[in-house]
Scaffold this active site. Structure first.
Site, PDB file in Angstrom:
ATOM      1  CB  CYS A   1      -0.955   0.003   1.184  1.00 47.90           C
ATOM      2  SG  CYS A   1      -2.064  -1.402   1.176  1.00 47.90           S
TER       3      CYS A   1
ATOM      4  CG  HIS B   1      -3.350   3.540   1.933  1.00 47.24           C
ATOM      5  ND1 HIS B   1      -3.815   3.085   0.721  1.00 47.24           N
ATOM      6  CD2 HIS B   1      -3.370   2.463   2.770  1.00 47.24           C
ATOM      7  CE1 HIS B   1      -4.097   1.812   0.817  1.00 47.24           C
ATOM      8  NE2 HIS B   1      -3.840   1.399   2.051  1.00 47.24           N
TER       9      HIS B   1
ATOM     10  CG  ASN C   1      -6.669  -0.831   1.137  1.00 48.62           C
ATOM     11  OD1 ASN C   1      -5.948  -0.417   0.239  1.00 48.62           O
ATOM     12  ND2 ASN C   1      -6.206  -1.291   2.286  1.00 48.62           N
TER      13      ASN C   1
END
Ligand code: UT7
Length: 319
Positions: A113, A246, A276
């Protein structure tokens, strides 16, 4: 002095969406649980024949067009992805070919990520070192391929998508600083632990996560790295015009914003409709806010991410 500046952004989301109500029919969950714990209402899922490089191609074409360049002008392609098309070649090489570009240096970055922040920092260093003039940086993911759709603790969280930026050599600063970190001793908290052996997957290649452990690690590491990148520029949280985090969980984002003294009206949010999307989530959110006119020249942007590895990082940008 040589600096680098983002001169174009683009993004792409697959056409198919899966809502929380759709997931209620397949796993033991509810729309209310998912929204209250994560802020996610729906996510996009790539079509059977869509690969990471296909999502990346759409996003890249839009970013290159927004930059007023042609694919041939790109001399560095860095793809951040957790879900590459193949074991090898890199997805960056596949993308370079799909763009019809034969001259760019091309490689992938695997930092899960945090991949986009790692890739942005790498491209900035290439440009400031004089080795590249126009860099294409892409975060792209088809996480739906590594999700166990029967596991309610993970399948409700992730989505597919791609975001891209063109970073160009500049006489004035754009990327002010980036700070990166990693701690491999925490790698088991979030992983897809299968191995390739004798042409087969040995073990499971689905995402496994200690949700609470990741949550605690994220809240601590993100506020620390955000403070670190701000301090390197003698800035405070309140000097930031836009935080582009994020997009993993609204509660993690709220916690970081609060610690920095930033109101949620200064935070770009896409988690509700994207979920996500790992390495793609920051450039997807950035493109959304650039295209709707929120981000204006001269403003200061803070990007921050944490993910498997563990890796984490932040970048400070003057737009
Ligand atoms: O990019 C970085 C990657 N990941 C993240 O940032 C994720 C970080 N972690 C999180 O976002 C949160 O920890 C989660 C959203 C994953 C979970 O939220 P939580 O508030 O930490 O819930 P929990 O794990 O403590 O689970 C609470 C309950 C459990 O039931 P019991 O043991 O209390 O009976 C879970 O089994 O919720 C249950 N649960 C669910 N219930 C309905 C877990 N998943 C679900 C679900 N629907 N999808």
């Amino acid at each position: 002095m040589i600096y680098s500046k983002i001169i174009g952004t683009g993004s792409y989301l697959p056409a198919k969406t899966v809502t929380n109500y759709d997931l209620e029919k397949t796993v033991d969950t509810t729309h209310d649980w998912i929204v209250s714990r994560t802020g996610i209402s729906e996510r996009h899922v790539a079509a059977e024949n869509e690969m990471s490089s296909d999502l990346a191609l759409h996003a890249s074409i839009r970013a290159i067009e927004a930059a007023g360049l042609k694919a041939a002008d790109i001399d560095l392609v860095i793809v951040a992805t957790t879900t590459p098309d193949h074991i090898f070649p890199s997805t960056a090489c596949v993308l370079q070919d799909k763009l019809g570009n034969k001259n760019a240096i091309a490689f992938d970055v695997q930092a899960v990520c945090s991949g986009f922040i790692y890739a942005l920092n790498t491209a900035d260093l290439y440009i400031r070192d004089g080795q590249a003039k126009n860099a294409l940086i892409v975060g792209t993911e088809v996480l739906s391929r590594i999700l166990n759709w029967d596991d309610r603790t993970t399948c409700v969280l992730f989505g597919d998508g791609a975001g891209a930026v063109v970073l160009q050599r500049s006489d004035t600063p754009g990327i002010l600083s980036a700070k990166l970190h990693a701690d491999g001793s925490q790698r088991c908290m979030l992983s897809a632990p299968g191995q390739i052996r004798d042409g087969k997957i040995d073990g499971e290649a689905f995402i496994k996560m200690d949700g609470q452990g990741v949550f605690k690690f994220a809240v601590k590491s993100l506020s620390e790295v955000a403070e670190e990148v701000l301090a390197a520029n003698n800035m405070k949280g309140t000097d930031i015009d836009w935080m582009i985090p994020h997009q993993a969980n609204i509660r993690i984002i709220e916690s970081t914003a609060k610690k920095l003294g930033l109101g949620m009206d200064k935070v770009v949010l896409t988690v509700a409709t994207h979920g996500n999307t790992s390495a793609a989530s920051i450039p997807l959110a950035l493109d959304t806010a650039v295209r709707d006119g929120r981000i204006k020249p001269g403003q200061h942007l803070l990007m921050e991410a944490v993910g498997g590895g563990f890796t984490w990082g932040a970048a400070l940008i003057r737009w």
